[in-house]
Design an enzyme around this catalytic site. Structure first.
Site, mmCIF file in Angstrom:
data_model
loop_
_atom_site.group_PDB
_atom_site.id
_atom_site.type_symbol
_atom_site.label_atom_id
_atom_site.label_comp_id
_atom_site.label_asym_id
_atom_site.label_seq_id
_atom_site.Cartn_x
_atom_site.Cartn_y
_atom_site.Cartn_z
ATOM 1 N N HIS A 12 0.832 -1.217 0.000
ATOM 2 C CA HIS A 12 0.000 0.000 0.000
ATOM 3 C C HIS A 12 0.867 1.267 0.000
ATOM 4 O O HIS A 12 0.493 2.272 0.604
ATOM 5 C CB HIS A 12 -0.982 -0.036 1.174
ATOM 6 C CG HIS A 12 -0.335 -0.119 2.525
ATOM 7 N ND1 HIS A 12 -0.896 -0.820 3.574
ATOM 8 C CD2 HIS A 12 0.816 0.417 3.014
ATOM 9 C CE1 HIS A 12 -0.114 -0.690 4.635
ATOM 10 N NE2 HIS A 12 0.929 0.056 4.321
ATOM 11 N N HIS A 59 -1.509 4.580 9.765
ATOM 12 C CA HIS A 59 -0.144 5.045 9.993
ATOM 13 C C HIS A 59 -0.185 6.359 10.760
ATOM 14 O O HIS A 59 0.178 7.415 10.222
ATOM 15 C CB HIS A 59 0.596 5.227 8.673
ATOM 16 C CG HIS A 59 0.657 3.997 7.808
ATOM 17 N ND1 HIS A 59 -0.426 3.512 7.115
ATOM 18 C CD2 HIS A 59 1.686 3.159 7.527
ATOM 19 C CE1 HIS A 59 -0.062 2.424 6.434
ATOM 20 N NE2 HIS A 59 1.205 2.187 6.667
ATOM 21 N N HIS A 193 10.363 -3.954 3.719
ATOM 22 C CA HIS A 193 10.765 -2.541 3.692
ATOM 23 C C HIS A 193 11.109 -2.050 5.085
ATOM 24 O O HIS A 193 10.545 -2.481 6.073
ATOM 25 C CB HIS A 193 9.733 -1.628 3.024
ATOM 26 C CG HIS A 193 8.383 -1.493 3.671
ATOM 27 N ND1 HIS A 193 7.526 -2.535 3.891
ATOM 28 C CD2 HIS A 193 7.719 -0.392 4.111
ATOM 29 C CE1 HIS A 193 6.397 -2.101 4.414
ATOM 30 N NE2 HIS A 193 6.485 -0.792 4.574
ATOM 31 N N GLU A 240 4.191 -5.572 8.561
ATOM 32 C CA GLU A 240 2.858 -5.372 7.969
ATOM 33 C C GLU A 240 2.338 -6.653 7.323
ATOM 34 O O GLU A 240 1.133 -6.826 7.153
ATOM 35 C CB GLU A 240 2.899 -4.253 6.912
ATOM 36 C CG GLU A 240 3.079 -2.867 7.505
ATOM 37 C CD GLU A 240 3.041 -1.753 6.468
ATOM 38 O OE1 GLU A 240 2.875 -0.601 6.860
ATOM 39 O OE2 GLU A 240 3.195 -2.024 5.252
HETATM 40 C C1 DHB Z 1 5.990 3.665 2.668
HETATM 41 C C2 DHB Z 1 5.011 3.746 3.644
HETATM 42 C C3 DHB Z 1 4.254 2.627 3.979
HETATM 43 O O1 DHB Z 1 3.255 2.680 4.885
HETATM 44 C C4 DHB Z 1 4.525 1.414 3.392
HETATM 45 O O2 DHB Z 1 3.798 0.362 3.811
HETATM 46 C C5 DHB Z 1 5.516 1.312 2.415
HETATM 47 C C6 DHB Z 1 6.235 2.446 2.060
HETATM 48 C C7 DHB Z 1 6.751 4.883 2.290
HETATM 49 O O3 DHB Z 1 6.605 5.908 2.965
HETATM 50 O O4 DHB Z 1 7.474 4.837 1.292
HETATM 51 FE FE FE Z 2 2.502 0.857 5.483
#
Ligand code: DHB
Ligand code: FE
Length: 285
Positions: A12, A59, A193, A240
């Site tokens: 997302h 978030h 990530h 996540e």
């Molecule tokens: C980013 C933010 C998110 O919530 C995520 O799941 C993946 C990437 C970002 O800020 O790039």
């Molecule tokens: Fe996220």
């Protein structure tokens, strides 16, 4: 009777919302990412689900350190896109399905999942980016949405096993709703990530692809991945991915793969997307 007909998982990443809103879906950077969703956009048009139970995480938009629900279900009539710092995204309001949502809330709570009930909140990129990826630019979203928010922002998040069990309980809840409804469950977030600290930018293609392999067929082993493995192998935000297990748990013992896509990079992130159907149509009984 309401039925869960399919499960969808997708990253997302907020940058995808920006690309979508600014018409950059087919440029050199975003083209290969959005192309991975073309199949799903056509498939969703044909499937015409009535309701999506959209598992996502907030978030720090609707919740902050004052209140951190582990599992929360949206029972409201509608939800506005959240202002995440640059104004709300120019996408339609999200329309809920209060009757089904309250039914699921009751069923889950009597099934001993202590859900937080939410009647009013704004929804951030965790929920609106998947809608844009699946439905494109629309004047109104073509489905009702039941937001199901999971805490994966502040430790301790729920275990993968608990998420899976919640998915099973959601399937029981849906199967006991008398109205004929085509229901999908979506799990969002991931894949590997890390957005901050020394390992910012961490991506683990092998681990991500093994996780996606594991979603297909019988996936029991995924329930037992400990938090520390997500953290070590997929970075601090890779946790996540436990939300995908709520979707997976709702589909029953085994699944069939309908579509799969993986791409690096998107922002600092690996993105993954998978569409699954229950291998046996009797799940939730
Ligand atoms: C980013 C933010 C998110 O919530 C995520 O799941 C993946 C990437 C970002 O800020 O790039
Ligand atoms: Fe996220």
């Amino acid at each position: 009777m309401a039925r869960i007909t399919a499960g969808v998982a997708t990253s997302h990443v907020p940058l995808l919302g920006v690309a979508h809103d600014q018409g950059k879906e087919r440029d050199a950077y975003f083209g290969p990412i959005f192309a991975g969703y073309d199949w799903t956009r056509d498939w969703e048009k044909a499937e015409q689900p009535d309701v999506v139970i959209l598992v996502y995480n907030d978030h720090a938009s609707a919740f902050d350190m004052k209140i951190i629900p582990t599992f929360a279900i949206g029972c409201g009539e509608r939800y506005r896109p959240a202002d995440e710092g640059w104004g709300p995204r120019p996408v339609p309001d999200v329309i809920g399905h209060p009757d089904l949502a309250w039914h699921i809330a009751q069923s889950l709570i009597l099934d001993e999942f202590d859900m937080t009930i939410i009647n009013e909140m704004d929804v951030d990129h965790g929920l609106t980016v998947p809608l844009s990826m699946m439905f494109g630019k629309v004047d109104a979203w073509p489905v009702r949405v039941i937001p199901l928010a999971v805490n994966v922002v502040t430790y301790p998040p729920p275990s993968g096993n608990r998420c899976w069990a919640l998915g099973e309980a959601i399937a029981r809840a849906v199967a006991s709703f008398p109205e004929d409804l085509n229901v999908q469950v979506w799990g969002t977030g991931g894949m590997s990530h890390q957005l901050q600290g020394q390992r910012a930018g961490l991506i683990n293609r092998d681990w991500d692809n093994r996780f996606m392999d594991g979603m297909i067929g019988e996936s029991d082993h995924l329930r037992h991945i400990p938090h520390i493995e997500y953290l070590r192998e997929t970075g601090s935000e890779g946790i996540e991915l436990v939300m995908w297990l709520i979707m997976r748990g709702s589909l029953g013992a085994a699944t069939r793969l309908l579509h799969r896509h993986y791409h690096v990079p998107c922002s600092n992130t690996a993105i993954g997307h998978i569409v699954l159907a229950p291998a046996t149509p009797s799940n939730g009984d």
